[in-house]
Design a protein around this motif. Structure first.
Motif, PDB file in Angstrom:
ATOM      1  N   TYR A   1      43.890  47.555  35.976  1.00  0.00           N
ATOM      2  CA  TYR A   1      44.404  47.343  37.333  1.00  0.00           C
ATOM      3  C   TYR A   1      43.870  48.423  38.286  1.00  0.00           C
ATOM      4  O   TYR A   1      43.360  48.110  39.367  1.00  0.00           O
ATOM      5  CB  TYR A   1      45.934  47.361  37.289  1.00  0.00           C
ATOM      6  N   LEU A   2      43.980  49.680  37.893  1.00  0.00           N
ATOM      7  CA  LEU A   2      43.540  50.783  38.749  1.00  0.00           C
ATOM      8  C   LEU A   2      42.034  50.755  38.974  1.00  0.00           C
ATOM      9  O   LEU A   2      41.548  50.976  40.087  1.00  0.00           O
ATOM     10  CB  LEU A   2      43.964  52.120  38.139  1.00  0.00           C
ATOM     11  N   ARG A   3      41.294  50.481  37.907  1.00  0.00           N
ATOM     12  CA  ARG A   3      39.829  50.441  38.030  1.00  0.00           C
ATOM     13  C   ARG A   3      39.387  49.331  38.966  1.00  0.00           C
ATOM     14  O   ARG A   3      38.574  49.546  39.881  1.00  0.00           O
ATOM     15  CB  ARG A   3      39.199  50.252  36.648  1.00  0.00           C
ATOM     16  N   CYS A   4      39.899  48.127  38.740  1.00  0.00           N
ATOM     17  CA  CYS A   4      39.467  46.982  39.546  1.00  0.00           C
ATOM     18  C   CYS A   4      39.966  47.083  40.985  1.00  0.00           C
ATOM     19  O   CYS A   4      39.292  46.638  41.913  1.00  0.00           O
ATOM     20  CB  CYS A   4      39.938  45.675  38.896  1.00  0.00           C
ATOM     21  N   LYS A   5      41.136  47.681  41.154  1.00  0.00           N
ATOM     22  CA  LYS A   5      41.670  47.896  42.497  1.00  0.00           C
ATOM     23  C   LYS A   5      40.764  48.856  43.262  1.00  0.00           C
ATOM     24  O   LYS A   5      40.445  48.645  44.435  1.00  0.00           O
ATOM     25  CB  LYS A   5      43.071  48.486  42.379  1.00  0.00           C
ATOM     26  N   HIS A   6      40.329  49.909  42.578  1.00  0.00           N
ATOM     27  CA  HIS A   6      39.510  50.933  43.219  1.00  0.00           C
ATOM     28  C   HIS A   6      38.092  50.432  43.495  1.00  0.00           C
ATOM     29  O   HIS A   6      37.528  50.707  44.562  1.00  0.00           O
ATOM     30  CB  HIS A   6      39.456  52.176  42.326  1.00  0.00           C
ATOM     31  N   GLN A   7      37.527  49.686  42.558  1.00  0.00           N
ATOM     32  CA  GLN A   7      36.131  49.277  42.674  1.00  0.00           C
ATOM     33  C   GLN A   7      35.958  47.866  43.230  1.00  0.00           C
ATOM     34  O   GLN A   7      34.828  47.408  43.412  1.00  0.00           O
ATOM     35  CB  GLN A   7      35.450  49.377  41.302  1.00  0.00           C
ATOM     36  N   GLY A   8      37.044  47.171  43.488  1.00  0.00           N
ATOM     37  CA  GLY A   8      36.953  45.822  44.034  1.00  0.00           C
ATOM     38  C   GLY A   8      36.389  44.805  43.055  1.00  0.00           C
ATOM     39  O   GLY A   8      35.758  43.827  43.456  1.00  0.00           O
ATOM     40  N   GLU A   9      36.613  45.012  41.766  1.00  0.00           N
ATOM     41  CA  GLU A   9      36.115  44.095  40.738  1.00  0.00           C
ATOM     42  C   GLU A   9      37.172  43.041  40.418  1.00  0.00           C
ATOM     43  O   GLU A   9      38.378  43.295  40.558  1.00  0.00           O
ATOM     44  CB  GLU A   9      35.757  44.866  39.462  1.00  0.00           C
ATOM     45  N   PRO A  10      36.756  41.853  39.951  1.00  0.00           N
ATOM     46  CA  PRO A  10      37.736  40.813  39.591  1.00  0.00           C
ATOM     47  C   PRO A  10      38.455  41.161  38.288  1.00  0.00           C
ATOM     48  O   PRO A  10      37.874  41.752  37.383  1.00  0.00           O
ATOM     49  CB  PRO A  10      36.879  39.557  39.424  1.00  0.00           C
ATOM     50  N   LEU A  11      39.709  40.797  38.213  1.00  0.00           N
ATOM     51  CA  LEU A  11      40.514  41.021  37.010  1.00  0.00           C
ATOM     52  C   LEU A  11      41.442  39.835  36.814  1.00  0.00           C
ATOM     53  O   LEU A  11      42.159  39.449  37.727  1.00  0.00           O
ATOM     54  CB  LEU A  11      41.336  42.304  37.149  1.00  0.00           C
ATOM     55  N   CYS A  12      41.392  39.269  35.626  1.00  0.00           N
ATOM     56  CA  CYS A  12      42.294  38.160  35.298  1.00  0.00           C
ATOM     57  C   CYS A  12      43.214  38.560  34.156  1.00  0.00           C
ATOM     58  O   CYS A  12      42.814  39.309  33.252  1.00  0.00           O
ATOM     59  CB  CYS A  12      41.502  36.913  34.885  1.00  0.00           C
ATOM     60  N   LEU A  13      44.439  38.058  34.211  1.00  0.00           N
ATOM     61  CA  LEU A  13      45.393  38.252  33.132  1.00  0.00           C
ATOM     62  C   LEU A  13      45.753  36.892  32.559  1.00  0.00           C
ATOM     63  O   LEU A  13      46.091  35.965  33.299  1.00  0.00           O
ATOM     64  CB  LEU A  13      46.648  38.958  33.645  1.00  0.00           C
ATOM     65  N   MET A  14      45.671  36.794  31.239  1.00  0.00           N
ATOM     66  CA  MET A  14      45.960  35.545  30.541  1.00  0.00           C
ATOM     67  C   MET A  14      47.099  35.805  29.553  1.00  0.00           C
ATOM     68  O   MET A  14      46.998  36.701  28.708  1.00  0.00           O
ATOM     69  CB  MET A  14      44.696  35.081  29.795  1.00  0.00           C
TER      70      MET A  14
END
Length: 312
Positions: A176-189
């Motif tokens: 969450y922190l990484r993708c929030k900071h770098q603007g990368e997509p993140l999915c939770l399944m």
């Protein structure tokens, strides 16, 4: 107690000078020269051994303690001779001055040898320091590796080898922190095994455990190793943390369904810009509930995530 002489022992000539000064002191104070010479030979050998062992110069002193003339170095103190009567104060003062003047005069050859020895000692000390540093770094790496293994073991599910709930919480927060900071997509399944209680009741717990291992293997086979994180939340509940967008997450879900013969229900959502971790988990859980409500054995993706992706 009075210090008559302090001499730094670096090279062999220093020990020889110490012997000469010690015998001069014995003679000047009226001590037994023959007995002191025999005693001094063994003491100087011990001083030499301590110098070699310490790899550093040793400071030696001639001390007058009442009727005893002693040789002292490091934490050792040994008598050289015992006087028959206390020496006159003027005699002791004159002797101390004589020894001081004699110790401060050294020829150029001795100074050169002492300097050379100091350089050698410094180089040896540097080598030992480098070696000790290398050993400490090696030990530190070993301890770090042991710590990482311990942490990994504490975050690993014993049955399936996937991350357990603790590991899931840690990896989800990191992602969450990484993708929030770098603007990368993140999915939770989020995934549930369909009718797992029936499977356990019908075939027994051992079969149920093997079934959970099959689920874990299906998750591993469907994601990128060392990139995405399949986890066992507990019981028959699983999760996958995917560094991807909804379309890729759907393909992963389809692969899992195929490997598990549509015996799992799956909810999928993608992190939005304003999401908290709790909001992300809440939407994934709502999608899982919807998949079960629609009849199980399928996945449901968050339409809000899909609409926003298409809009972009």
């Amino acid at each position: 107690m009075q210090t008559l002489l302090t001499l730094t022992i670096i090279v062999e000539p220093d020990r020889q000078r110490l012997a000469r000064f010690a015998m001069d002191a014995v003679e000047a104070l009226g001590g037994n020269v023959f007995s002191a010479a025999n005693r001094l030979e063994g003491l100087l050998r011990r001083v030499r051994e301590d110098c070699v062992r310490a790899h550093t110069p040793v400071e030696a002193c001639l001390l007058l303690d009442d009727l005893s003339l002693c040789l002292a170095w490091e934490d050792q103190r040994e008598p050289l001779t015992t006087l028959s009567q206390p020496p006159e104060t003027d005699t002791v003062t004159a002797l101390a001055t004589q020894l001081k003047n004699a110790s401060e005069s050294a020829d150029s050859t001795l100074l050169k040898r002492r300097n050379e020895q100091i350089i050698i000692d410094l180089e040896n000390a540097k080598k030992r320091a480098r070696q000790e540093m290398e050993e400490l770094e090696t030990l530190l790496e070993m301890k770090k590796s042991e710590l990482n293994k311990s942490i990994l073991a504490a975050q690993t599910d014993g049955l399936t080898g996937l991350y357990n709930r603790s590991g899931y919480d840690t990896r989800l927060r990191e992602a969450y922190l990484r993708c929030k900071h770098q603007g990368e997509p993140l999915c939770l399944m989020l995934l549930d095994v369909d009718f797992f209680k029936t499977i356990n009741d019908t075939h027994g717990h051992q079969y149920g455990d093997e079934y959970l291992k099959r689920v874990a293997n299906s998750l591993r086979a469907s994601v990128r190793e060392h990139v995405d994180h399949p986890c066992r939340m507990g019981g028959d509940e699983f999760a996958i943390i995917l560094y991807s967008d909804i379309p890729i997450a759907k393909r992963v879900a389809g692969k899992v369904l195929g490997l598990m013969e549509h015996m799992v229900s799956i909810g999928i959502t993608q992190m939005q810009e304003t999401d908290s971790i709790e909001g992300l988990v809440g939407r994934a859980d709502a999608m899982l509930y919807e998949a079960k409500h629609r009849g199980r054995g399928q996945f449901v993706a968050d339409e809000i995530s899909e609409v926003r992706i298409k809009a972009v």
